[in-house]
Design a protein around this motif. Structure first.
Motif, mmCIF file in Angstrom:
data_model
loop_
_atom_site.group_PDB
_atom_site.id
_atom_site.type_symbol
_atom_site.label_atom_id
_atom_site.label_comp_id
_atom_site.label_asym_id
_atom_site.label_seq_id
_atom_site.Cartn_x
_atom_site.Cartn_y
_atom_site.Cartn_z
ATOM 1 N N LYS A 115 -1.529 10.681 -0.820
ATOM 2 C CA LYS A 115 -2.253 11.715 -0.079
ATOM 3 C C LYS A 115 -1.761 11.717 1.358
ATOM 4 O O LYS A 115 -1.729 10.673 2.012
ATOM 5 N N GLN A 116 -1.366 12.912 1.834
ATOM 6 C CA GLN A 116 -0.895 12.998 3.213
ATOM 7 C C GLN A 116 -1.562 14.153 3.941
ATOM 8 O O GLN A 116 -2.053 15.101 3.336
ATOM 9 N N PHE A 117 -1.621 14.009 5.250
ATOM 10 C CA PHE A 117 -2.175 15.027 6.130
ATOM 11 C C PHE A 117 -1.076 15.392 7.127
ATOM 12 O O PHE A 117 -0.817 14.635 8.071
ATOM 13 N N GLY A 118 -0.417 16.526 6.892
ATOM 14 C CA GLY A 118 0.736 16.866 7.724
ATOM 15 C C GLY A 118 1.818 15.819 7.538
ATOM 16 O O GLY A 118 2.231 15.515 6.423
ATOM 17 N N GLY A 119 2.243 15.218 8.646
ATOM 18 C CA GLY A 119 3.282 14.188 8.563
ATOM 19 C C GLY A 119 2.747 12.791 8.317
ATOM 20 O O GLY A 119 3.526 11.845 8.166
ATOM 21 N N LEU A 120 1.420 12.642 8.282
ATOM 22 C CA LEU A 120 0.814 11.319 8.087
ATOM 23 C C LEU A 120 0.558 11.057 6.609
ATOM 24 O O LEU A 120 -0.176 11.810 5.953
ATOM 25 N N ILE A 121 1.149 10.008 6.070
ATOM 26 C CA ILE A 121 0.892 9.610 4.684
ATOM 27 C C ILE A 121 -0.226 8.569 4.711
ATOM 28 O O ILE A 121 -0.026 7.416 5.084
ATOM 29 N N ALA A 122 -1.424 8.995 4.328
ATOM 30 C CA ALA A 122 -2.599 8.122 4.407
ATOM 31 C C ALA A 122 -2.676 7.163 3.226
ATOM 32 O O ALA A 122 -3.139 6.029 3.361
ATOM 33 N N VAL A 123 -2.276 7.647 2.047
ATOM 34 C CA VAL A 123 -2.214 6.814 0.839
ATOM 35 C C VAL A 123 -0.831 7.033 0.238
ATOM 36 O O VAL A 123 -0.436 8.171 -0.019
ATOM 37 N N ASN A 124 -0.105 5.937 0.034
ATOM 38 C CA ASN A 124 1.306 6.055 -0.326
ATOM 39 C C ASN A 124 1.606 5.349 -1.649
ATOM 40 O O ASN A 124 1.731 4.138 -1.719
ATOM 41 N N ASP A 125 1.633 6.144 -2.733
ATOM 42 C CA ASP A 125 2.067 5.643 -4.045
ATOM 43 C C ASP A 125 1.219 4.449 -4.517
ATOM 44 O O ASP A 125 1.742 3.453 -4.994
ATOM 45 N N VAL A 126 -0.097 4.574 -4.397
ATOM 46 C CA VAL A 126 -1.005 3.476 -4.756
ATOM 47 C C VAL A 126 -1.391 3.545 -6.223
ATOM 48 O O VAL A 126 -1.733 4.615 -6.742
ATOM 49 N N GLY B 71 -1.451 2.493 4.182
ATOM 50 C CA GLY B 71 -1.459 3.382 3.035
ATOM 51 C C GLY B 71 -0.834 2.834 1.775
ATOM 52 O O GLY B 71 -0.912 3.472 0.711
ATOM 53 N N GLN B 72 -0.233 1.668 1.845
ATOM 54 C CA GLN B 72 0.434 1.092 0.679
ATOM 55 C C GLN B 72 -0.317 -0.123 0.155
ATOM 56 O O GLN B 72 -0.937 -0.861 0.927
ATOM 57 N N LYS B 73 -0.248 -0.329 -1.143
ATOM 58 C CA LYS B 73 -0.814 -1.550 -1.720
ATOM 59 C C LYS B 73 0.164 -2.691 -1.493
ATOM 60 O O LYS B 73 1.317 -2.624 -1.914
ATOM 61 N N ILE B 74 -0.308 -3.733 -0.820
ATOM 62 C CA ILE B 74 0.578 -4.866 -0.541
ATOM 63 C C ILE B 74 0.232 -6.091 -1.383
ATOM 64 O O ILE B 74 1.014 -7.043 -1.430
#
Length: 260
Positions: A10-21, A230-233
């Protein structure tokens, strides 16, 4: 599998808030999602509950043996399907009574037609009485039955949190998402909350929670998911997460890991 989040972005404009989780929640589990402020935790909750629609990925939910992708399903329909939540900032109807707030949570389960309500037909009267009975049972469950007639805004903060949980339970969810339920609570209130969450799980409700109180997280969780930027680590048991070097560096810190 009760809920499977697969490669959600999920992204808002250029900000990726949740990245491939990706994560999986099994029936009856208590799963915690932790991470620094801005890690994407609440955004992930908003994707699950239909507030946001992710750009990519699937959110698979199993009900009555049928698995469906709930991406794009409106929030009210997701609540009807059995996924309910509380919010980081309490969102009670402040000028309603305690009982009325819980009754609002029953809305998704009501079956009376508009004309039955307007004409006050027996079917509506019966359903209304049953809703009041169930609401009072929930207030008793969370310890608020003796305050059902009070205006909700007049409750102490910790009791407002309990009321919000009772309202979320009024829709009879299979999954309950709790967004920082211990925020602002003192140690005594937090211990009460831990007992309440365990009781909710005993009712057969699966629980996913966002929380910064690591003592609560470690006491309650069977599984912990860690997000950062935004990524699961990391993902694992409390012991595994407590000893994970990447989690300690990104979020817990050495001292916090030792306390937890």
């Amino acid at each position: 599998m009760l809920l499977e989040i697969s490669n959600v972005t999920k992204q808002f404009g250029g900000l990726i808030a949740v990245n491939d989780v990706s994560m999986e929640v099994n029936e009856g589990e208590i799963v915690s999602v932790i991470g620094p402020n801005g890690a994407g935790k609440t955004t992930l909750f908003n994707c699950v509950t239909g507030v946001y629609t992710p750009e990519r990925g699937k959110i698979l939910y199993k009900k009555d043996g049928v698995v469906r992708d709930i991406v794009g399903v409106p929030a009210h329909k997701i609540a009807y399907l059995g996924i309910s939540r509380t919010f980081q900032n309490i969102r009670l109807f402040k000028n309603m009574t305690v009982l009325e707030n819980v009754l609002v949570g029953r809305h998704s389960k009501l079956k009376s037609k508009v004309w039955e309500i307007l004409l006050t037909l027996p079917a509506f009267i019966k359903e209304e009485k049953e809703s009041v009975r169930l609401a009072r049972n929930l207030l008793d469950f969370v310890g608020l039955l003796n305050r059902e007639s009070e205006i909700s805004v007049n409750l102490p903060y910790g009791l407002q949190r309990k009321l919000e949980i009772a309202r979320a339970l009024a829709s009879e969810p299979k999954i309950l998402l709790l967004d920082e339920p211990a925020a602002g609570m003192n140690p005594s209130e937090t211990e009460e909350l831990i007992r309440l969450i365990k009781k909710i799980r005993e009712m057969g409700v699966t629980i996913i929670l966002i929380e910064h109180d690591m003592s609560l997280v470690m006491k309650l969780s069977e599984k912990i998911i860690v997000l950062d930027f935004g990524q699961k680590i990391a993902e694992g048991s409390p012991v595994e997460i407590r000893n994970n070097p990447r989690v300690i560096e990104a979020y817990l810190g050495k001292e916090e890991a030792e306390i937890a």
